[in-house]
Design an enzyme around this catalytic site. Structure first.
Site, mmCIF file in Angstrom:
data_model
loop_
_atom_site.group_PDB
_atom_site.id
_atom_site.type_symbol
_atom_site.label_atom_id
_atom_site.label_comp_id
_atom_site.label_asym_id
_atom_site.label_seq_id
_atom_site.Cartn_x
_atom_site.Cartn_y
_atom_site.Cartn_z
ATOM 1 N N ASP A 1 45.057 10.437 29.841
ATOM 2 C CA ASP A 1 46.303 10.368 29.065
ATOM 3 C C ASP A 1 47.470 9.818 29.895
ATOM 4 O O ASP A 1 48.533 10.455 29.995
ATOM 5 C CB ASP A 1 46.695 11.771 28.557
ATOM 6 C CG ASP A 1 45.556 12.506 27.877
ATOM 7 O OD1 ASP A 1 44.779 11.856 27.163
ATOM 8 O OD2 ASP A 1 45.460 13.739 28.054
ATOM 9 N N GLU B 1 46.377 10.812 17.068
ATOM 10 C CA GLU B 1 47.071 11.434 18.201
ATOM 11 C C GLU B 1 47.544 10.311 19.140
ATOM 12 O O GLU B 1 47.386 9.129 18.842
ATOM 13 C CB GLU B 1 46.158 12.420 18.952
ATOM 14 C CG GLU B 1 44.947 11.784 19.587
ATOM 15 C CD GLU B 1 43.988 12.809 20.232
ATOM 16 O OE1 GLU B 1 44.181 14.025 20.116
ATOM 17 O OE2 GLU B 1 43.014 12.341 20.856
HETATM 18 O O1 FUB Z 1 43.931 15.484 27.123
HETATM 19 C C1 FUB Z 1 43.790 16.322 26.007
HETATM 20 C C2 FUB Z 1 43.901 15.550 24.742
HETATM 21 O O2 FUB Z 1 42.881 14.571 24.670
HETATM 22 C C3 FUB Z 1 45.164 14.754 24.588
HETATM 23 O O3 FUB Z 1 46.290 15.522 24.321
HETATM 24 C C4 FUB Z 1 44.743 13.836 23.511
HETATM 25 O O4 FUB Z 1 45.601 12.768 23.280
HETATM 26 C C5 FUB Z 1 43.381 13.413 23.994
HETATM 27 O O5 FUB Z 1 43.450 12.369 24.921
#
Ligand code: FUB
Length: 367
Positions: free
Chosen positions: A62, A269
């Site tokens: 991320d 997301e």
């Molecule tokens: O790293 C945990 C979660 O996985 C993140 O918040 C999401 O965007 C995904 O990458």
């Protein structure tokens, strides 16, 4: 610390299998690990990667990249082997702290500045330090991060430092009115700051559709407007929202909101915003279809109109990125699971150049 020879493609042929399913393995709401393991045996494939991991001494994911004082800083998640079984809530993503990385040039040595904030330092946070972001204003650096509180509800916190590398001192409470995951803070050219956030399934965004938290996962019907990311302008103190979060609506080519059943294009997301030649680019992960897609608009709130794909699916289930301009070039930071041979919760950050064509569209990258 690690020397990364980014500009040379790795040209490494690896035989990889998808050993672990992601935090959100299926839309059914049930973990599907056994089925995925069987599938992996059938899908052993030769893989060639576009770029090498930026660091390999710890797992990272991320990546939110920013330029401060002519140096490129990256604020990623710090993945760990938690020993927690994979489920649809992403419980196995039990990250404990954040490290900050920097580089003087893309392709140079990458410096790990060590732990900048730990979950133990945050009064309100219990677990799961997921994707963070950072911002700078008036001599102070801000680290924004999601974590679950004692009621198992994701909130977004903020911590401050006089240095981009931390250590960061957290506020005692999460940002009032914040919820869900994946904060991304955009500084507009007029000096206003906006936070984009939200994530579906494990990120709990679907539980806030009524405006209040409801501990039940309810999703719109396939022909109904998709769940939207949220945006709120930050107050001058950078520690609070200046307004109630609003929906970030993505429109199709006919000007209609993307519907929930449009898995190839709708938001899931990993929101990010950058501005190029006066246009606002809202980019995001489509989740179970694994693209980083983008949509454009003429103001920071949108609506944004879907344009296409920035990044095709990576090795691993999650796809999460940032876009940054550095020394007159545009870069895409992203992650995959090259180092862990496909274990979704053990990722590594990468970077590659991003190209805006003369008409403003973005060339799709295949990782
Ligand atoms: O790293 C945990 C979660 O996985 C993140 O918040 C999401 O965007 C995904 O990458």
């Amino acid at each position: 610390m690690r020397n990364t020879n980014l500009l040379l493609p790795t040209a490494v042929l690896l035989v990889l299998s998808y050993a672990t399913l992601s935090c959100q393995s299926s839309g059914s709401g049930e973990a599907n690990t056994e089925e995925a393991t069987e599938a992996s045996a059938d899908s052993v494939t030769e893989k060639q990667f576009l770029t090498a991991p930026l660091v390999s001494h710890i797992y990272t994911a991320d990546p939110s990249a920013h330029v401060f004082n002519d140096t490129l800083y990256v604020y990623p998640s710090h993945d760990v082997e938690s020993g927690i079984a994979a489920d649809d809530l992403g419980s196995q993503f039990d990250m404990q702290d954040y490290h900050v990385f920097s580089m003087a040039e893309v392709g140079d040595n990458v410096t790990d500045h060590g732990a900048a904030l730990s979950v133990d330092d945050v009064l309100w946070a219990e677990r799961q330090m997921w994707a963070p972001d950072a911002a700078y204003r008036n001599g102070t650096y801000y680290l924004y991060f999601p974590a679950k509180d004692e009621e198992n509800i994701f909130r977004i916190g903020v911590a401050t430092s006089s240095a981009p590398t931390g250590p960061f001192a957290p506020q005692d409470e999460p940002i009032e009115g914040s919820f869900s995951i994946d904060p991304a803070v955009f500084e507009d050219t007029d000096g206003a700051y906006y936070m984009y956030f939200g994530g579906i399934w494990g990120g709990q965004l679907q539980r806030w559709e009524s405006g209040e938290y409801v501990a039940v996962d309810e999703y719109p019907a396939d022909d109904q407007p998709a769940i939207s990311a949220k945006v709120a302008r930050l107050a001058d103190d950078m520690l609070s929202f200046d307004e109630k979060p609003k929906d970030v609506v993505i429109l199709d080519e006919n000007g209609e909101p993307l519907v929930a059943g449009d898995n190839e294009r709708r938001f899931f997301e990993a929101a990010w915003v950058h501005k190029y030649q006066g246009t606002y680019y809202f980019s995001y992960s489509t989740g179970d279809t694994h693209y980083i897609a983008y949509a454009t608009g003429d103001n920071p709130y949108g609506p944004f109109t879907y344009q296409g794909v920035v990044l095709n699916p990576v090795l691993g289930w999650t796809n999460h990125h940032s876009v940054v301009k550095f020394n007159e070039k545009w870069y895409l930071f992203y992650h995959d699971t090259e180092l862990s041979d496909g274990q979704t919760h053990l990722r590594n950050i990468k970077v590659t150049e991003l190209t805006h064509r003369p008409d403003g569209s973005i060339e799709t990258i295949t990782p």
